[in-house]
Scaffold this motif. Structure first.
Motif, mmCIF file in Angstrom:
data_model
loop_
_atom_site.group_PDB
_atom_site.id
_atom_site.type_symbol
_atom_site.label_atom_id
_atom_site.label_comp_id
_atom_site.label_asym_id
_atom_site.label_seq_id
_atom_site.Cartn_x
_atom_site.Cartn_y
_atom_site.Cartn_z
ATOM 1 N N ARG A 204 -10.873 -3.092 -9.620
ATOM 2 C CA ARG A 204 -11.248 -2.786 -11.003
ATOM 3 C C ARG A 204 -11.938 -3.972 -11.677
ATOM 4 N NH1 ARG A 204 -5.909 -1.569 -13.929
ATOM 5 N NH2 ARG A 204 -7.282 -1.837 -15.726
ATOM 6 N N GLN B 221 -4.320 3.361 -10.931
ATOM 7 C CA GLN B 221 -5.336 2.320 -10.976
ATOM 8 C C GLN B 221 -6.737 2.931 -10.940
ATOM 9 O OE1 GLN B 221 -4.692 -0.982 -11.434
ATOM 10 N NE2 GLN B 221 -2.583 -0.289 -11.701
ATOM 11 N N GLU B 222 -6.891 3.990 -10.164
ATOM 12 C CA GLU B 222 -8.207 4.635 -10.066
ATOM 13 C C GLU B 222 -8.596 5.287 -11.394
ATOM 14 O OE1 GLU B 222 -7.542 7.218 -6.754
ATOM 15 O OE2 GLU B 222 -8.141 5.705 -5.274
ATOM 16 N N ALA C 145 -6.407 -2.044 -5.399
ATOM 17 C CA ALA C 145 -7.141 -1.212 -6.347
ATOM 18 C C ALA C 145 -7.337 -1.939 -7.670
ATOM 19 C CB ALA C 145 -6.396 0.096 -6.572
#
Length: 287
Positions: A162, A104-105, A158
């Motif tokens: 976003r 996700q990062e 996460a």
């Protein structure tokens, strides 16, 4: 496995072998694969697989290799070559070894680099438009084929983080979803109903556009798999086995043609609202 990916990995392995063969030991002999493995504390088979392009090294592997062959300055080159490999092909097994949150990062970081994004999703609501409950349902179900998925709650948080990028009006987003994504039961009926309701505000004109491709239209191309196009310079798509980050102009042009063929069959505004309402009505009829 893509041919481009394999060729890039073989080229990386060949360069690593070249660096090893250029290394001379104190007795004047060239550094053998066995001797290098001993220096690194690896098995000889790992060294062999890396050199033959049969295994993808990690960033730590290529840096350690450069040090072990006495060429620490070559680490930057090897890292660059590895990034080229990983830009094309990222297996889920390797990515999820560190959990879902790093994935996700990585997408969040790409989102910050992207000014104009276009995407198509045939089976799921786009991640940037998902509710927490819907995202939890999706990620939990993926755990059936990817048992390494354990940090679902952290991954949901996460993914929600976003979505802040949608507030930046100097960026543009154009989402297309097939109607199948609106009825796909990857969560409970109540969660799906809430997700459908949360899509409606995105139908208003603005820097975020949401179009729906209805079941009844004559598709110009098959719905196929989902993908996103970032600034016309990168395409991200995936399979059960891997995620592909494609920056080759021919690959980008192919996905642009697919997106344009799908976009002309999409409906927007009130018409899209009717399709979403139809999905909601079907959901209520079945429960």
């Amino acid at each position: 496995m893509s041919t481009d990916f394999q060729q890039a990995r073989v080229a990386l392995g060949a360069r690593m072998r070249e660096l090893r063969e250029e290394c001379t030991q104190t007795d004047g002999r060239k550094l053998s694969g066995r001797a290098l493995a001993a220096r690194l504390g690896w098995t000889q088979s790992k060294v062999s697989k890396l050199e033959r392009g049969k295994q993808t090294p990690t960033m730590a592997d290529v840096r350690a290799w450069a040090e072990a062959v006495g060429r620490p300055e070559a680490a930057a080159e090897l890292v660059g070559r590895l990034r080229t490999v990983e830009t094309q092909y990222r297996s889920w097994r390797r990515q999820l070894a560190g959990g879902v949150v790093p994935v996700q990062e990585a997408h969040a970081a790409q989102g910050k680099r992207t000014n104009a994004r276009r995407s198509f999703d045939p089976t799921l609501v786009p991640g940037l438009l998902q509710t927490p409950g819907y995202a939890r349902g999706v990620l939990s179900r993926y755990a059936a084929v990817h048992p390494s998925i354990r940090d679902v709650d952290a991954a949901v948080a996460a993914r929600m983080g976003r979505q802040h990028v949608l507030k930046e009006r100097d960026r543009s987003f154009h989402f297309l979803v097939w109607e199948g994504a609106l009825v796909s039961r990857v969560c409970s009926a109540a969660v799906l109903a809430d997700q459908l309701d949360r899509l409606v505000p995105w139908l208003a004109p603005g820097h975020v556009r949401l179009g729906v491709v209805p079941f009844e239209v004559d598709l110009r191309v098959p719905a196929g798999v989902g993908f996103s196009i970032h600034d016309d310079s990168l395409v991200i798509t995936e399979s059960w086995h891997a995620e592909m980050w494609l920056d080759d102009p021919a690959d980008i042009a192919l996905h642009q043609r697919a997106w344009e063929a799908l976009q002309v069959t999409a409906v927007y505004g009130p018409e899209a609202h009717r399709v979403i309402a139809r999905a909601g009505a079907r959901l209520r009829e079945n429960h």
